[in-house]
Write a protein that holds these residues in place. Structure first.
Motif, PDB file in Angstrom:
ATOM      1  N   GLN A  86      -5.839   7.071  -7.424  1.00  0.00           N
ATOM      2  CA  GLN A  86      -6.373   8.427  -7.470  1.00  0.00           C
ATOM      3  C   GLN A  86      -6.130   9.112  -6.121  1.00  0.00           C
ATOM      4  OE1 GLN A  86      -8.002   9.971 -10.393  1.00  0.00           O
ATOM      5  NE2 GLN A  86      -6.710   8.281 -11.090  1.00  0.00           N
ATOM      6  N   PRO A  87      -6.212  10.441  -6.074  1.00  0.00           N
ATOM      7  CA  PRO A  87      -5.774  11.176  -4.874  1.00  0.00           C
ATOM      8  C   PRO A  87      -6.557  10.892  -3.598  1.00  0.00           C
ATOM      9  CG  PRO A  87      -6.798  12.658  -6.471  1.00  0.00           C
ATOM     10  CD  PRO A  87      -6.567  11.363  -7.165  1.00  0.00           C
ATOM     11  N   ASP A  88      -7.816  10.440  -3.698  1.00  0.00           N
ATOM     12  CA  ASP A  88      -8.594  10.176  -2.492  1.00  0.00           C
ATOM     13  C   ASP A  88      -8.581   8.718  -2.071  1.00  0.00           C
ATOM     14  OD1 ASP A  88      -9.401  12.795  -1.928  1.00  0.00           O
ATOM     15  OD2 ASP A  88     -10.998  12.694  -3.418  1.00  0.00           O
ATOM     16  N   ASP A  89      -7.728   7.913  -2.713  1.00  0.00           N
ATOM     17  CA  ASP A  89      -7.632   6.493  -2.371  1.00  0.00           C
ATOM     18  C   ASP A  89      -6.870   6.287  -1.064  1.00  0.00           C
ATOM     19  OD1 ASP A  89      -8.933   6.045  -4.748  1.00  0.00           O
ATOM     20  OD2 ASP A  89      -7.167   5.309  -5.823  1.00  0.00           O
ATOM     21  N   VAL A  90      -6.975   5.074  -0.547  1.00  0.00           N
ATOM     22  CA  VAL A  90      -6.160   4.661   0.592  1.00  0.00           C
ATOM     23  C   VAL A  90      -5.497   3.340   0.221  1.00  0.00           C
ATOM     24  CG1 VAL A  90      -8.187   3.590   1.691  1.00  0.00           C
ATOM     25  CG2 VAL A  90      -6.146   4.076   3.056  1.00  0.00           C
ATOM     26  N   LEU A  91      -4.222   3.175   0.565  1.00  0.00           N
ATOM     27  CA  LEU A  91      -3.475   1.964   0.218  1.00  0.00           C
ATOM     28  C   LEU A  91      -3.392   1.024   1.410  1.00  0.00           C
ATOM     29  CD1 LEU A  91      -2.634   3.860  -2.127  1.00  0.00           C
ATOM     30  CD2 LEU A  91      -0.347   2.840  -1.993  1.00  0.00           C
ATOM     31  N   ILE A  92      -3.634  -0.257   1.155  1.00  0.00           N
ATOM     32  CA  ILE A  92      -3.354  -1.305   2.134  1.00  0.00           C
ATOM     33  C   ILE A  92      -2.218  -2.143   1.562  1.00  0.00           C
ATOM     34  CG2 ILE A  92      -4.186  -3.368   3.314  1.00  0.00           C
ATOM     35  CD1 ILE A  92      -6.958  -2.186   3.354  1.00  0.00           C
ATOM     36  N   LEU A  93      -1.082  -2.127   2.230  1.00  0.00           N
ATOM     37  CA  LEU A  93       0.120  -2.816   1.762  1.00  0.00           C
ATOM     38  C   LEU A  93       0.450  -3.960   2.707  1.00  0.00           C
ATOM     39  CD1 LEU A  93       2.243   0.344   0.885  1.00  0.00           C
ATOM     40  CD2 LEU A  93       0.675  -0.934  -0.592  1.00  0.00           C
ATOM     41  N   ILE A  94       0.755  -5.126   2.133  1.00  0.00           N
ATOM     42  CA  ILE A  94       0.949  -6.333   2.932  1.00  0.00           C
ATOM     43  C   ILE A  94       2.320  -6.932   2.672  1.00  0.00           C
ATOM     44  CG2 ILE A  94      -0.046  -8.558   3.573  1.00  0.00           C
ATOM     45  CD1 ILE A  94      -2.648  -7.668   2.214  1.00  0.00           C
ATOM     46  N   SER A  95       3.070  -7.151   3.743  1.00  0.00           N
ATOM     47  CA  SER A  95       4.382  -7.806   3.638  1.00  0.00           C
ATOM     48  C   SER A  95       4.744  -8.358   5.001  1.00  0.00           C
ATOM     49  CB  SER A  95       5.460  -6.828   3.177  1.00  0.00           C
ATOM     50  OG  SER A  95       6.763  -7.364   3.357  1.00  0.00           O
ATOM     51  N   ASN A  96       4.976  -9.654   5.096  1.00  0.00           N
ATOM     52  CA  ASN A  96       5.303 -10.236   6.393  1.00  0.00           C
ATOM     53  C   ASN A  96       6.605  -9.665   6.946  1.00  0.00           C
ATOM     54  OD1 ASN A  96       4.787 -12.091   8.569  1.00  0.00           O
ATOM     55  ND2 ASN A  96       6.439 -13.355   7.770  1.00  0.00           N
ATOM     56  N   SER A  97       7.610  -9.552   6.099  1.00  0.00           N
ATOM     57  CA  SER A  97       8.912  -9.045   6.546  1.00  0.00           C
ATOM     58  C   SER A  97       8.912  -7.535   6.693  1.00  0.00           C
ATOM     59  CB  SER A  97      10.005  -9.442   5.547  1.00  0.00           C
ATOM     60  OG  SER A  97       9.837  -8.747   4.315  1.00  0.00           O
ATOM     61  N   GLY A  98       8.034  -6.876   5.948  1.00  0.00           N
ATOM     62  CA  GLY A  98       8.050  -5.415   5.921  1.00  0.00           C
ATOM     63  C   GLY A  98       9.229  -4.859   5.134  1.00  0.00           C
TER      64      GLY A  98
END
Length: 205
Positions: A86-98
């Protein structure tokens, strides 16, 4: 074997002590608080493979400590599950290599849905495409894996787990999360019993 195990513990402990702490941690906490506790959005966490398993743990721990969060599998996101965002969410994205393809694609998909969604990234490579796309980047310090092949996610996933703990505990502290609120979210099991006991002791003081 005991010497080997001790050396593994030592290497992982050294890696933990060298996590590059900076102002980005408080910025990440404040961003989550703004979107979740002020705007009534939620945290959406995503990662692929072992990073995804760590992400699921971070999401459930946030949710159980007063900050609504949901784990979104990046592949399932491409088949309709993106609708949870939804528009007011915040994403936390995880990747060692990026550089994880599914996570890079998820950024495009999420921003196509809501262009202003902020991204908090946990990675071992801040200079990667994912790191550069982040609004806030939290680096693991990119320590060597303790795996004898130097391949299996071991030390890197330990770093991700602890960084998740830093965010969770920091946010709990900032929002003043109480044992009363904790008990409301933990009815069953040992934690439920302990939470109600602590709540009762607090009320008697």
């Amino acid at each position: 074997m005991i010497e080997l195990l001790q050396s593994i513990i030592k290497r992982e402990a050294e890696a933990l002590s060298n996590i590059p702490l900076n102002d980005n941690y408080e910025k990440a906490m404040d961003l989550v608080i703004e979107h979740v506790h002020h705007r009534r959005g939620k945290v959406v966490v995503s990662g692929m493979g072992k990073a995804g398993q760590i992400g699921a743990n971070i999401a459930t721990t946030l949710a159980s400590t007063g900050t609504p969060a949901f784990f979104l599998h990046p592949s399932e996101a491409q088949h309709g599950d993106l609708g949870i965002v939804q528009p007011d969410d915040v994403l936390i994205l995880i990747s060692n290599s990026g550089k994880t393809r599914e996570i890079i694609e998820l950024i495009d998909l999420a921003h196509n849905l809501y262009s202003e969604l902020p991204l908090i990234v946990i990675t071992g490579n801040p200079d990667s495409p994912l790191g550069k796309a982040a609004d806030i980047c939290l680096s693991t310090g990119n320590p060597a894996e303790v795996c004898p092949l130097g391949m299996t996610p071991t030390t890197s996933t330990t770093m991700m787990t602890v960084i998740g703990d830093l965010l969770v505990v920091g946010i709990m502290t900032k929002i003043g999360f109480t044992i009363e609120e904790y008990a409301k979210r933990h009815h069953g099991g040992y934690l439920g019993v302990q939470a109600r006991a602590k709540q009762s002791n607090t009320e008697q003081l």
